[in-house]
Write a protein that holds these residues in place. Structure first.
Motif, PDB file in Angstrom:
ATOM      1  N   ARG A   4      -4.693  23.272  47.628  1.00 33.91           N
ATOM      2  CA  ARG A   4      -4.460  22.133  48.510  1.00 33.91           C
ATOM      3  C   ARG A   4      -4.087  20.900  47.688  1.00 33.91           C
ATOM      4  O   ARG A   4      -4.630  20.667  46.607  1.00 33.91           O
ATOM      5  CB  ARG A   4      -5.716  21.848  49.329  1.00 33.91           C
ATOM      6  N   ALA A   5      -3.162  20.115  48.218  1.00 33.61           N
ATOM      7  CA  ALA A   5      -2.701  18.922  47.505  1.00 33.61           C
ATOM      8  C   ALA A   5      -3.823  17.888  47.389  1.00 33.61           C
ATOM      9  O   ALA A   5      -4.599  17.696  48.324  1.00 33.61           O
ATOM     10  CB  ALA A   5      -1.500  18.312  48.217  1.00 33.61           C
ATOM     11  N   ASN A   6      -3.901  17.250  46.224  1.00 37.00           N
ATOM     12  CA  ASN A   6      -4.865  16.161  46.025  1.00 37.00           C
ATOM     13  C   ASN A   6      -4.401  14.864  46.679  1.00 37.00           C
ATOM     14  O   ASN A   6      -5.197  13.989  46.982  1.00 37.00           O
ATOM     15  CB  ASN A   6      -5.069  15.902  44.527  1.00 37.00           C
ATOM     16  N   TRP A   7      -3.080  14.745  46.860  1.00 39.35           N
ATOM     17  CA  TRP A   7      -2.508  13.496  47.374  1.00 39.35           C
ATOM     18  C   TRP A   7      -1.138  13.793  47.979  1.00 39.35           C
ATOM     19  O   TRP A   7      -0.400  14.635  47.473  1.00 39.35           O
ATOM     20  CB  TRP A   7      -2.376  12.504  46.218  1.00 39.35           C
ATOM     21  N   LYS A   8      -0.826  13.119  49.082  1.00 43.40           N
ATOM     22  CA  LYS A   8       0.501  13.218  49.679  1.00 43.40           C
ATOM     23  C   LYS A   8       1.002  11.811  49.970  1.00 43.40           C
ATOM     24  O   LYS A   8       0.233  10.946  50.403  1.00 43.40           O
ATOM     25  CB  LYS A   8       0.484  14.051  50.962  1.00 43.40           C
ATOM     26  N   GLY A   9       2.282  11.605  49.727  1.00 40.33           N
ATOM     27  CA  GLY A   9       2.864  10.283  49.955  1.00 40.33           C
ATOM     28  C   GLY A   9       4.341  10.309  49.660  1.00 40.33           C
ATOM     29  O   GLY A   9       5.023  11.302  49.961  1.00 40.33           O
ATOM     30  N   PHE A  10       4.834   9.255  49.009  1.00 38.57           N
ATOM     31  CA  PHE A  10       6.265   9.148  48.735  1.00 38.57           C
ATOM     32  C   PHE A  10       6.506   8.785  47.274  1.00 38.57           C
ATOM     33  O   PHE A  10       5.716   8.052  46.664  1.00 38.57           O
ATOM     34  CB  PHE A  10       6.900   8.082  49.647  1.00 38.57           C
ATOM     35  N   LEU A  11       7.592   9.316  46.728  1.00 37.29           N
ATOM     36  CA  LEU A  11       8.061   8.953  45.400  1.00 37.29           C
ATOM     37  C   LEU A  11       9.298   8.090  45.586  1.00 37.29           C
ATOM     38  O   LEU A  11      10.222   8.469  46.316  1.00 37.29           O
ATOM     39  CB  LEU A  11       8.409  10.208  44.596  1.00 37.29           C
ATOM     40  N   ARG A  12       9.307   6.917  44.928  1.00 36.01           N
ATOM     41  CA  ARG A  12      10.411   5.998  45.168  1.00 36.01           C
ATOM     42  C   ARG A  12      10.982   5.462  43.854  1.00 36.01           C
ATOM     43  O   ARG A  12      10.255   5.000  42.983  1.00 36.01           O
ATOM     44  CB  ARG A  12       9.949   4.825  46.038  1.00 36.01           C
ATOM     45  N   LEU A  13      12.285   5.546  43.746  1.00 35.52           N
ATOM     46  CA  LEU A  13      13.032   4.929  42.652  1.00 35.52           C
ATOM     47  C   LEU A  13      14.021   3.967  43.284  1.00 35.52           C
ATOM     48  O   LEU A  13      15.032   4.390  43.870  1.00 35.52           O
ATOM     49  CB  LEU A  13      13.763   5.987  41.821  1.00 35.52           C
ATOM     50  N   SER A  14      13.694   2.673  43.253  1.00 37.73           N
ATOM     51  CA  SER A  14      14.501   1.652  43.915  1.00 37.73           C
ATOM     52  C   SER A  14      14.592   1.982  45.406  1.00 37.73           C
ATOM     53  O   SER A  14      13.586   2.014  46.090  1.00 37.73           O
ATOM     54  CB  SER A  14      15.883   1.543  43.268  1.00 37.73           C
ATOM     55  N   LEU A  15      15.790   2.300  45.927  1.00 31.27           N
ATOM     56  CA  LEU A  15      15.942   2.598  47.350  1.00 31.27           C
ATOM     57  C   LEU A  15      15.932   4.099  47.644  1.00 31.27           C
ATOM     58  O   LEU A  15      16.062   4.496  48.805  1.00 31.27           O
ATOM     59  CB  LEU A  15      17.244   1.975  47.867  1.00 31.27           C
ATOM     60  N   VAL A  16      15.796   4.922  46.602  1.00 31.96           N
ATOM     61  CA  VAL A  16      15.750   6.381  46.778  1.00 31.96           C
ATOM     62  C   VAL A  16      14.302   6.803  46.966  1.00 31.96           C
ATOM     63  O   VAL A  16      13.463   6.605  46.082  1.00 31.96           O
ATOM     64  CB  VAL A  16      16.372   7.111  45.568  1.00 31.96           C
ATOM     65  N   THR A  17      14.002   7.414  48.120  1.00 23.05           N
ATOM     66  CA  THR A  17      12.618   7.777  48.458  1.00 23.05           C
ATOM     67  C   THR A  17      12.565   9.203  48.978  1.00 23.05           C
ATOM     68  O   THR A  17      13.480   9.667  49.672  1.00 23.05           O
ATOM     69  CB  THR A  17      12.054   6.832  49.533  1.00 23.05           C
ATOM     70  N   CYS A  18      11.481   9.910  48.637  1.00 22.94           N
ATOM     71  CA  CYS A  18      11.283  11.263  49.176  1.00 22.94           C
ATOM     72  C   CYS A  18       9.791  11.540  49.315  1.00 22.94           C
ATOM     73  O   CYS A  18       8.978  11.027  48.546  1.00 22.94           O
ATOM     74  CB  CYS A  18      11.935  12.312  48.276  1.00 22.94           C
ATOM     75  N   PRO A  19       9.403  12.351  50.313  1.00 24.17           N
ATOM     76  CA  PRO A  19       7.992  12.715  50.469  1.00 24.17           C
ATOM     77  C   PRO A  19       7.588  13.732  49.393  1.00 24.17           C
ATOM     78  O   PRO A  19       8.331  14.669  49.102  1.00 24.17           O
ATOM     79  CB  PRO A  19       7.938  13.347  51.865  1.00 24.17           C
ATOM     80  N   VAL A  20       6.421  13.526  48.786  1.00 24.97           N
ATOM     81  CA  VAL A  20       5.964  14.413  47.710  1.00 24.97           C
ATOM     82  C   VAL A  20       4.493  14.742  47.890  1.00 24.97           C
ATOM     83  O   VAL A  20       3.765  14.075  48.630  1.00 24.97           O
ATOM     84  CB  VAL A  20       6.181  13.768  46.322  1.00 24.97           C
ATOM     85  N   ALA A  21       4.065  15.788  47.205  1.00 17.79           N
ATOM     86  CA  ALA A  21       2.657  16.188  47.183  1.00 17.79           C
ATOM     87  C   ALA A  21       2.240  16.374  45.730  1.00 17.79           C
ATOM     88  O   ALA A  21       3.024  16.855  44.902  1.00 17.79           O
ATOM     89  CB  ALA A  21       2.450  17.475  47.974  1.00 17.79           C
ATOM     90  N   LEU A  22       1.007  15.998  45.433  1.00 16.71           N
ATOM     91  CA  LEU A  22       0.465  16.062  44.072  1.00 16.71           C
ATOM     92  C   LEU A  22      -0.614  17.132  44.014  1.00 16.71           C
ATOM     93  O   LEU A  22      -1.534  17.148  44.836  1.00 16.71           O
ATOM     94  CB  LEU A  22      -0.118  14.694  43.708  1.00 16.71           C
TER      95      LEU A  22
END
Length: 309
Positions: A4-22
């Motif tokens: 199970r993921a420890n964290w879920k959220g978004f990865l962002r580089l300037s205006l480029v964003t995507c949902p990610v899981a850690l």
């Protein structure tokens, strides 16, 4: 299947964003662990949360966090108040800068995690961020909130994903001069360095983690199997440290494969066969939660149980 993921959220580089899981990249679950027992009854020890003054047990819903001003004075902080201290990094890893990996002091490293896209969307944006980091040969530095604390995280590509390593803050790293100032300045001769370098060259190789055996874990397995079989536990002779009298002679004998001057020749003992790292699969007898690797282990257990009966 990934844990199970420890964290879920978004990865962002300037205006480029995507949902990610850690996800955790390491595990301690395969190691042998012990419970505390009552020596008289053999029952497990249970821990209770009690009031320090009255000694009465306190229910979970009645426990709040408190910051100690002094021994007897605390500032209470509720869960709701802590949630008000919401940071952007609670839900988003914002990449702040890119640095060379060689610039990251190893004392700042805490633990690694795997980062991957969460769900079926955002794979394109994730790939753009990953390949940008890879092509630039840099490490991306961002921030993330885990276990109610904000951490610095260093991101670098690994295969199709990213590895994120949590980093310490400067105030968490102790100054080295506290420990190193008292080390004596010693003059090393060229001959000593040449001999030491020769030893290093003899022992040089590639880092292959699978070559290393957790000897303490193997010794624990052996101890538990001996006790389960009802055999007496005999203390093993501890190796004695060599008393180096002549450093130069010790280096020469090390190069030649001999023992240091003034030390007894160590007794040669047969090498143990290497044990598999994953779950200690070559245990002699099965332990709850571990899978035995050999059918003979099952037969051995059955024989010992019949004898004890």
């Amino acid at each position: 299947m990934a844990p199970r993921a420890n964290w879920k959220g978004f990865l962002r580089l300037s205006l480029v964003t995507c949902p990610v899981a850690l996800y955790p990249a390491t595990s301690e679950g395969e190691k042998i662990s012990f419970n505390q027992l009552n020596r008289k009854t053999g029952h497990r020890i249970k821990y209770l949360k009690v009031d320090a003054d009255s000694g009465e047990e306190v229910a979970s819903q009645d426990i709040v966090k408190g910051y100690a001003l002094d021994k007897d004075t605390f500032i209470e902080v509720t869960k709701e108040e802590l949630e008000e201290v919401a940071l952007e990094s609670t839900r988003t890893i914002e990449i702040d800068e890119f640095v060379d990996k060689s610039e990251i002091d190893p004392r700042y490293l805490i633990r690694p995690y795997y980062l991957r896209p969460d769900g079926k969307v955002g794979h394109d944006a994730f790939a753009v961020i990953r390949e940008t980091i890879r092509d630039m040969n840099k490490v991306a530095i961002g921030r993330i909130v885990l276990t109610s604390r904000e951490h610095i995280i260093a991101l670098e590509p690994m295969d199709k994903g990213l590895v994120g390593t949590l980093l310490r803050y400067p105030y968490e790293v102790r100054a080295a001069d506290e420990y190193f100032d008292e080390i004596q300045d010693v003059k090393i001769t060229k001959d000593m360095l040449d001999l030491a370098k020769h030893i290093v060259n003899q022992k040089s190789g590639r880092f292959e983690p699978e070559k290393f055996e957790d000897q303490y874990e193997a010794a624990l397995v052996e101890l538990i199997n001996e006790k389960r079989a009802g055999r007496p536990i005999r203390p093993k002779e501890r190796p004695r440290g060599a008393n180096v009298v002549d450093l130069m002679e010790a280096l020469r004998r090390s190069v030649g494969g001999g023992a240091a001057a003034g030390a007894e020749e160590p007794k040669k003992t047969p090498k143990r066969p290497k044990k598999a790292a994953a779950g200690q699969k070559e245990m002699l007898m099965p332990i709850a939660g571990k899978k035995p690797a050999r059918e003979t282990a099952k037969k051995s257990t059955a024989r010992s149980q019949r004898k004890s009966a």
